[in-house]
Design an enzyme around this catalytic site. Structure first.
Site, PDB file in Angstrom:
ATOM      1  N   PRO A 118       0.815  -1.213   0.000  1.00  0.00           N
ATOM      2  CA  PRO A 118       0.000   0.000   0.000  1.00  0.00           C
ATOM      3  C   PRO A 118       0.851   1.267   0.000  1.00  0.00           C
ATOM      4  O   PRO A 118       1.985   1.259   0.488  1.00  0.00           O
ATOM      5  CB  PRO A 118      -0.816  -0.109   1.299  1.00  0.00           C
ATOM      6  CG  PRO A 118      -0.125  -1.108   2.137  1.00  0.00           C
ATOM      7  CD  PRO A 118       0.774  -1.942   1.268  1.00  0.00           C
ATOM      8  N   GLY A 135       6.346   5.450   4.885  1.00  0.00           N
ATOM      9  CA  GLY A 135       7.153   4.700   5.849  1.00  0.00           C
ATOM     10  C   GLY A 135       7.488   3.287   5.421  1.00  0.00           C
ATOM     11  O   GLY A 135       8.377   2.664   5.982  1.00  0.00           O
ATOM     12  N   LEU A 136       6.783   2.765   4.414  1.00  0.00           N
ATOM     13  CA  LEU A 136       7.015   1.375   4.001  1.00  0.00           C
ATOM     14  C   LEU A 136       7.906   1.272   2.770  1.00  0.00           C
ATOM     15  O   LEU A 136       7.974   0.219   2.133  1.00  0.00           O
ATOM     16  CB  LEU A 136       5.679   0.667   3.732  1.00  0.00           C
ATOM     17  CG  LEU A 136       4.718   0.604   4.918  1.00  0.00           C
ATOM     18  CD1 LEU A 136       3.499  -0.228   4.585  1.00  0.00           C
ATOM     19  CD2 LEU A 136       5.429   0.024   6.145  1.00  0.00           C
ATOM     20  N   ALA A 193      10.518   4.005  -2.985  1.00  0.00           N
ATOM     21  CA  ALA A 193      11.671   3.250  -3.496  1.00  0.00           C
ATOM     22  C   ALA A 193      11.210   1.988  -4.228  1.00  0.00           C
ATOM     23  O   ALA A 193      11.748   1.648  -5.290  1.00  0.00           O
ATOM     24  CB  ALA A 193      12.601   2.880  -2.341  1.00  0.00           C
ATOM     25  N   ASP A 228      16.387   2.461   1.555  1.00  0.00           N
ATOM     26  CA  ASP A 228      15.085   2.010   1.023  1.00  0.00           C
ATOM     27  C   ASP A 228      15.241   1.369  -0.355  1.00  0.00           C
ATOM     28  O   ASP A 228      14.699   0.289  -0.618  1.00  0.00           O
ATOM     29  CB  ASP A 228      14.112   3.194   0.910  1.00  0.00           C
ATOM     30  CG  ASP A 228      13.571   3.627   2.257  1.00  0.00           C
ATOM     31  OD1 ASP A 228      14.140   3.207   3.284  1.00  0.00           O
ATOM     32  OD2 ASP A 228      12.585   4.385   2.293  1.00  0.00           O
TER      33      ASP A 228
HETATM   34  C1  MEV Z   1      12.945   6.473   5.112  1.00  0.00           C
HETATM   35  O1  MEV Z   1      12.386   5.192   4.946  1.00  0.00           O
HETATM   36  C2  MEV Z   1      14.228   6.379   5.858  1.00  0.00           C
HETATM   37  C3  MEV Z   1      14.944   7.707   6.104  1.00  0.00           C
HETATM   38  O2  MEV Z   1      16.066   7.398   6.940  1.00  0.00           O
HETATM   39  C4  MEV Z   1      15.406   8.339   4.816  1.00  0.00           C
HETATM   40  C5  MEV Z   1      16.549   7.599   4.154  1.00  0.00           C
HETATM   41  O3  MEV Z   1      17.262   6.870   4.838  1.00  0.00           O
HETATM   42  O4  MEV Z   1      16.725   7.789   2.948  1.00  0.00           O
HETATM   43  C6  MEV Z   1      14.072   8.695   6.852  1.00  0.00           C
END
Ligand code: MEV
Length: 313
Positions: free
Chosen positions: A92, A96-97, A101, A143
């Site tokens: 989804p 954050g998931l 990427a 990511d």
């Molecule tokens: C995002 O999933 C992770 C962060 O650390 C950004 C990154 O590492 O590119 C916030």
């Protein structure tokens, strides 16, 4: 038509800190973004059919277009190459998931297939890293690396510009986790820039926190490798506290983290960029996973039940 896929992920340790050279631990999850690409006569047509948090597609639209132009450029192609792109899959569009990427990896693979370019995973990863700059400004690369290769990984960015250090980690048995979505779309670019700015302004506060984060990732690796899940959960709780201190948690994330812990999760923390987006809870065993997922759902939030450390992904 060319096709491609990229994995979603959860970060177990080190988000944000990883941008500045602190090691992180990430696990791909069994949900992916899929893409199909076809050359057309003119323009860029994007059909994004991912299930997503409200406002996700709109918020990311311009960044998505920029990411595609960056990809084409990195592939040595015309950034305005006319393409018809479909994006879908089981991952989804929750912040954050690693959805951005995963979609970059999927699209890069689909473009490569459509144009009969024979690209290695290493090259796809490099292309997706360039695309991630559109979404995260100064991404660490964690990511896109998880989205490209899958699995459970140790990742340390080489802040001097050389190759990053990436190691595959193996655990005895995959562990159940619950992912809870706040439903809030977050702007990763703004979150990453905010941390960098505060760190620069206030090194007395931030430097010791970054040192603690580094120690935590090392301890987390030990706990994973010795399969000490109680310890692992406790360390994830600690990591959440550090993320609160650097100002990337939110009211909803804290609420879901507390809720998961109250219902027996071994540990819980925000995962990814924060400021909304998702949290994850360590819930070994189907029964505990169900219990924590039900508690989060009951409060009206969406959940994803999956595992970390699945070998085949
Ligand atoms: C995002 O999933 C992770 C962060 O650390 C950004 C990154 O590492 O590119 C916030």
């Amino acid at each position: 038509m060319g096709k491609g896929s990229g994995f979603g992920k959860v970060i177990l340790f080190g988000e944000h800190f990883v941008v500045h050279g602190v090691p992180g631990i990430v696990s791909a999850i069994d949900s992916s973004t899929d893409a199909e690409v076809k050359k057309i006569e003119k323009g860029l047509v994007i059909k994004d059919e991912r299930k997503a948090a409200k406002g996700y597609a709109e918020e990311k639209r311009l960044q998505q277009i920029e990411s595609i132009e960056r990809m084409l450029k990195t592939m040595g192609l015309d950034p305005k190459l006319p393409l018809n792109i479909w994006v879908g899959g089981s991952l989804p569009g929750f912040s954050g998931l690693g959805a951005s990427a995963a979609s970059s990896v999927a699209i890069a693979r689909a473009i490569a297939e459509e144009l009969s370019l024979n690209l290695s995973d290493e090259k796809i990863n490099q292309i997706a890293y360039e695309a991630e700059k559109a979404y995260a400004g100064n991404p660490s690369g964690i990511d896109n690396t998880a989205a490209t290769y899958g699995g459970l990984m140790w990742f340390k960015k080489n802040t001097a510009g050389g190759p990053d250090s990436v190691e595959r980690l193996r655990i005895r048995k995959p562990v159940e986790i619950v992912i809870g979505s706040t439903g809030k779309v977050a702007n990763t670019k703004a979150m990453v820039a905010g941390v960098a700015e505060r760190k620069k302004k206030n090194p007395e506060k931030y430097d010791p926190i970054f040192k603690q984060a580094e120690n935590l990732t090392h301890a987390g690796r030990k706990a994973l490798e010795s399969y000490d899940l109680k310890k692992l959960g406790g360390l994830m709780n600690e990591n959440h506290r550090l993320l609160q201190e650097i100002g990337v948690s939110s009211k909803e994330l804290d609420l879901l983290v507390d809720l998961a812990r109250k219902h027996g999760a071994f540990g819980a923390k925000l995962t990814g960029g924060g400021g909304g987006g998702c949290m994850t809870a360590l819930t070994p065993g189907k029964e505990l996973q169900e219990k924590v997922a039900a508690a989060i759902k009951k409060e009206g939030y969406e959940v994803l039940k999956t595992k970390i450390g699945i070998e085949k992904i």
